[in-house]
Scaffold this motif. Sequence first.
Motif, mmCIF file in Angstrom:
data_model
loop_
_atom_site.group_PDB
_atom_site.id
_atom_site.type_symbol
_atom_site.label_atom_id
_atom_site.label_comp_id
_atom_site.label_asym_id
_atom_site.label_seq_id
_atom_site.Cartn_x
_atom_site.Cartn_y
_atom_site.Cartn_z
ATOM 1 N N LEU A 116 0.822 -1.216 0.000
ATOM 2 C CA LEU A 116 0.000 0.000 0.000
ATOM 3 C C LEU A 116 0.855 1.265 0.000
ATOM 4 O O LEU A 116 0.373 2.348 -0.349
ATOM 5 N N ILE A 117 2.128 1.123 0.368
ATOM 6 C CA ILE A 117 3.043 2.269 0.389
ATOM 7 C C ILE A 117 3.186 2.888 -1.004
ATOM 8 O O ILE A 117 3.537 4.075 -1.135
ATOM 9 N N MET A 122 0.887 3.899 -2.680
ATOM 10 C CA MET A 122 -0.043 5.031 -2.696
ATOM 11 C C MET A 122 0.721 6.353 -2.593
ATOM 12 O O MET A 122 0.360 7.335 -3.239
ATOM 13 N N VAL A 123 1.763 6.360 -1.763
ATOM 14 C CA VAL A 123 2.551 7.573 -1.556
ATOM 15 C C VAL A 123 3.518 7.792 -2.721
ATOM 16 O O VAL A 123 3.462 8.816 -3.405
ATOM 17 N N GLY A 124 4.374 6.818 -2.953
ATOM 18 C CA GLY A 124 5.453 7.002 -3.924
ATOM 19 C C GLY A 124 4.961 7.261 -5.334
ATOM 20 O O GLY A 124 5.611 7.969 -6.109
ATOM 21 N N SER A 150 1.883 8.573 -5.938
ATOM 22 C CA SER A 150 0.799 9.577 -5.879
ATOM 23 C C SER A 150 -0.521 9.014 -6.405
ATOM 24 O O SER A 150 -1.184 9.608 -7.249
ATOM 25 N N LEU A 151 -0.905 7.860 -5.883
ATOM 26 C CA LEU A 151 -2.126 7.209 -6.352
ATOM 27 C C LEU A 151 -3.348 7.735 -5.603
ATOM 28 O O LEU A 151 -3.245 8.200 -4.473
ATOM 29 N N SER A 162 12.113 4.988 -7.955
ATOM 30 C CA SER A 162 11.052 5.688 -7.241
ATOM 31 C C SER A 162 10.930 7.074 -7.842
ATOM 32 O O SER A 162 11.439 7.336 -8.928
ATOM 33 N N TYR A 163 10.244 7.970 -7.161
ATOM 34 C CA TYR A 163 10.063 9.324 -7.706
ATOM 35 C C TYR A 163 11.339 10.144 -7.638
ATOM 36 O O TYR A 163 11.451 11.178 -8.273
ATOM 37 N N MET A 169 -2.230 10.508 2.302
ATOM 38 C CA MET A 169 -1.153 9.564 2.591
ATOM 39 C C MET A 169 0.189 10.225 2.340
ATOM 40 O O MET A 169 0.645 10.335 1.196
ATOM 41 N N MET A 208 4.496 6.325 5.686
ATOM 42 C CA MET A 208 4.193 5.216 6.600
ATOM 43 C C MET A 208 5.470 4.816 7.302
ATOM 44 O O MET A 208 6.029 3.753 7.044
ATOM 45 N N GLY A 261 -2.303 9.372 -2.055
ATOM 46 C CA GLY A 261 -0.908 9.600 -1.734
ATOM 47 C C GLY A 261 -0.386 10.817 -2.469
ATOM 48 O O GLY A 261 -0.931 11.208 -3.499
ATOM 49 N N PHE A 262 0.657 11.415 -1.920
ATOM 50 C CA PHE A 262 1.179 12.606 -2.590
ATOM 51 C C PHE A 262 2.656 12.801 -2.247
ATOM 52 O O PHE A 262 3.162 12.320 -1.247
ATOM 53 N N ILE A 263 3.310 13.532 -3.137
ATOM 54 C CA ILE A 263 4.700 13.926 -3.005
ATOM 55 C C ILE A 263 4.681 15.448 -3.069
ATOM 56 O O ILE A 263 4.094 16.013 -3.991
#
Lengths: 341, 341
Positions: free
Chosen positions: A264-265, A267-269, A271-272, B61-62, B245, B248, B276-278
């Motif tokens: 689920l992480i 979601m962050v990386g 940006s879902l 990753s981003y 999000m 975590m 989720g967001f950056i």
Amino acid sequence: MSNVVSKEVRLKARPEGMPKLEDFEVAETEIGAPGDGEVLIRNIWMSVDPYMRGRMYDRESYVPPFQIGAPLEGGAIGQVVASNSDKVAVGDYVQSMLGWREYAVAKGEEVQKVDENAAPIQAYLGTLGMPGMTAYAGLLRVGELKDGETVFVSAASGAVGAVVCQIAKAKGCFVVGTAGSDDKCKWLEETAGIDKAINYKTCGNLTEAVREAAPKGIDVYFENVGGEHLVAALENMRPFGRLAMCGMISQYNDTTPTPGPNNLIYMVGKSLKMQGFIVSNHFDLLPDFIRDMSQWIKEGKIKWEETVEDGIERAPNAFLNLFTGGNFGKMLVKVGPDKAV
Amino acid sequence: MSNVVSKEVRLKARPEGMPKLEDFEVAETEIGAPGDGEVLIRNIWMSVDPYMRGRMYDRESYVPPFQIGAPLEGGAIGQVVASNSDKVAVGDYVQSMLGWREYAVAKGEEVQKVDENAAPIQAYLGTLGMPGMTAYAGLLRVGELKDGETVFVSAASGAVGAVVCQIAKAKGCFVVGTAGSDDKCKWLEETAGIDKAINYKTCGNLTEAVREAAPKGIDVYFENVGGEHLVAALENMRPFGRLAMCGMISQYNDTTPTPGPNNLIYMVGKSLKMQGFIVSNHFDLLPDFIRDMSQWIKEGKIKWEETVEDGIERAPNAFLNLFTGGNFGKMLVKVGPDKAV
């Protein structure tokens, strides 16, 4: 008009885990004449749907739970056989939420007339009805689908999934879907016209199978299943992807809560956006849905399959089939003859 | 100007599980004079942040992963000691991503001037910087916060969480937050002014503790932690709630993937949105953030704590503290004296 005797299906016991036939009972009841403003409906078709499992638990939710000893409820198409309402006339075909019974009395404004010339009337329980509308609102509004994106659909040959797949194809998208048999996969590719169908029971690692089918990644995931399907989707989502959460049928009969996806992480990386929805909160889209869906059906862009159980007594079997893959496309119960008047 | 000798912290080995001091090394390197359009910065403050753990894995990753043997990177505030750029002058205080080192050469347009009179310069690494901006964008845009709603914040006394809490209070919200010590909880209630702080280490069942603190349910959850915090949030979310999000941290050092929340099905039944967001995808909000945050600070609505490690050699210790609760508020490293010129 004298009272009619109507068979109805009642919830006998709250199912534990997978529902059993013994959790239901068929009973006869007398239905009185309709009162002022009311109509008497003879049901012809009724629908069974996965969400009904949720209403069999004794817990608060967006709809109240079914009551033990009371008839179940659900979408049905019937014909008006007596009317004291100026909204609906004898002979009209109507949709109601008073399924799981042969006859029902309703207020005239509680039922919706359906156009029996536009499509076979049972289509109003599937592609032209709540499942179709669920697909439409979930994919286009919640999933924010853009033309030409890549879409992944779980339970893709089901009543909702099949419509999702074909709307996405009508929008020029690349569509990958899962189903539980080779026959269903064949139908998805050859009849529904999706780009790649995956038999999730035989494909091995589902995450890898999705990656192979959609190597550029997924923009929109339409979630009907949960479990490994959600893990595979998260793993393959593209940045800024959207997950439209319609249901998680794999978990509806769990007796203990199932852990969620272990990734689920993302979601962050990435940006879902993951968004759950209930079709009734999107009824403002109904006119758009009817317009677009009628057009797509007319253009031959939307096909569907039906699995029919015959007779109200078979309704529990029909419902159980939803959880065993025993249905192909929309699961229906034929309650009575087409012409009731 | 002759070369300067600069200590820098390099990644020596990719951490497995919880990072150890031995995963880092301090080395000296010679920094040449700035070239055309470049500046030489002497760093004064540097930031350590949880997201850096993600860059220590060798995976896409981003942002690209940190490289073994190369200096780490991260937010830093320094003073310009030599300049061949017309954008920045000697004596200017600037923010860069060239932390984990005493001196750095950068292009003039790669650094941002900060106003040393508006706030202590290290605030630009915290409340007035990336963590503050993360709180602002995450709560207001991603979380779609409305005035007067109920907000639940995990790691509420951290650099991001503390700003989330106080923005929410400034917006008239009811705010519940978690922290890992009674001292932090006391600070949250008495200094940051939130409505209820929960010590997640001693509260027993977190889901129950949140229910007790916010009996009407949560409209917005700001996620920094994962694990039981997310389970508790989902259980207590109100219909149409939003989960922003941000991270975590409880899972960043996992050596095997941790299962997700076992109640994710609430996403459907409660029509929740999880996003989720950056922060770097929301930099269009920077002018609004600076305007609002400066105003709130001036009005005394935003307080913050700092934990400072002294000297570049202590940067790995500072980073490790993020995962053990060893920091209170923003975790900083003082690299050199305030006046470098």
